[in-house]
Design a protein around this motif. Structure first.
Motif: not given
Length: 198
Positions: A172-183
């Motif tokens: 979940x932490x890795x997914x949240x970081x990836x989503x923030x970087x993508x945005x």
């Protein structure tokens, strides 16, 4: 009576008389306030252009000392990094903490964060995929097995079932970081006027 010969004015002055030299009349623009001619300060001749300053490239700034490394890993590179790091941490936990799954789960979180931060922009979506695989690979030296392939697999399945919280948390932490970087990446491209890839 004597008649004096008069010269017709159409013939002009006589040629035997020398003409007085003509003096150049200074222009009114070159006279000063007192009527005296003003001499220019610059000597006559072609004007010289001032030398153009040569622009030298600025020296490359040295990397900040003491800063954290910021590599850019491909999808395969991030998977290898996470798997190798978790396997080494699993062996370390098995040697120092007596195969403590809790210590292994705690160390899994920072590795997940680094994997999501260091993967390059084109392979952002690979981070949430390789993180749980690396968690399972790192459990091999930690999981308790009775011996043999069957015992190792049973210990691995038991460890995954009991430590599912750490597995989901790191993913979940890795997914949240990836989503923030993508945005942030999409926002930068829209600001620059570049259409983001589909």
């Amino acid at each position: 009576m004597e008649q004096y010969r008069t010269r017709s004015p159409q013939y002009g002055p006589r040629r035997d008389r020398p003409r007085p030299p003509r003096q150049p009349v200074p222009s009114q623009a070159g006279r000063g306030a007192g009527g005296e001619p003003v001499r220019s300060a610059r000597p006559p001749g072609p004007r010289r252009r001032p030398p153009v300053p040569v622009r030298r490239p600025a020296p490359a700034s040295a990397p900040a000392s003491g800063g954290l490394p910021n590599p850019r890993l491909t999808g395969l590179g991030s998977g290898l990094f996470c798997a190798v790091a978790m396997f080494l941490l699993g062996a370390l936990c098995s040697a120092l903490f007596g195969s403590s799954l809790t210590a292994y789960g705690v160390l899994f979180l920072p590795v997940s964060v680094l994997t999501a931060l260091w993967v390059r922009r084109g392979d952002l979506m690979t981070a949430p995929v390789v993180v749980p695989i690396a968690f399972a690979v790192g459990l091999l030296p930690v999981a308790d097995g009775e011996g043999g392939t069957g015992g190792t697999l049973m210990g691995l399945v038991t460890a995954l079932a009991t430590q599912a919280g750490w597995l989901y948390g790191g993913t979940l932490v890795a997914g949240l970081i990836v989503i923030v970087r993508r945005i942030r990446l999409v926002h930068r491209r829209r600001t620059a006027g570049v259409r983001p890839p589909v």
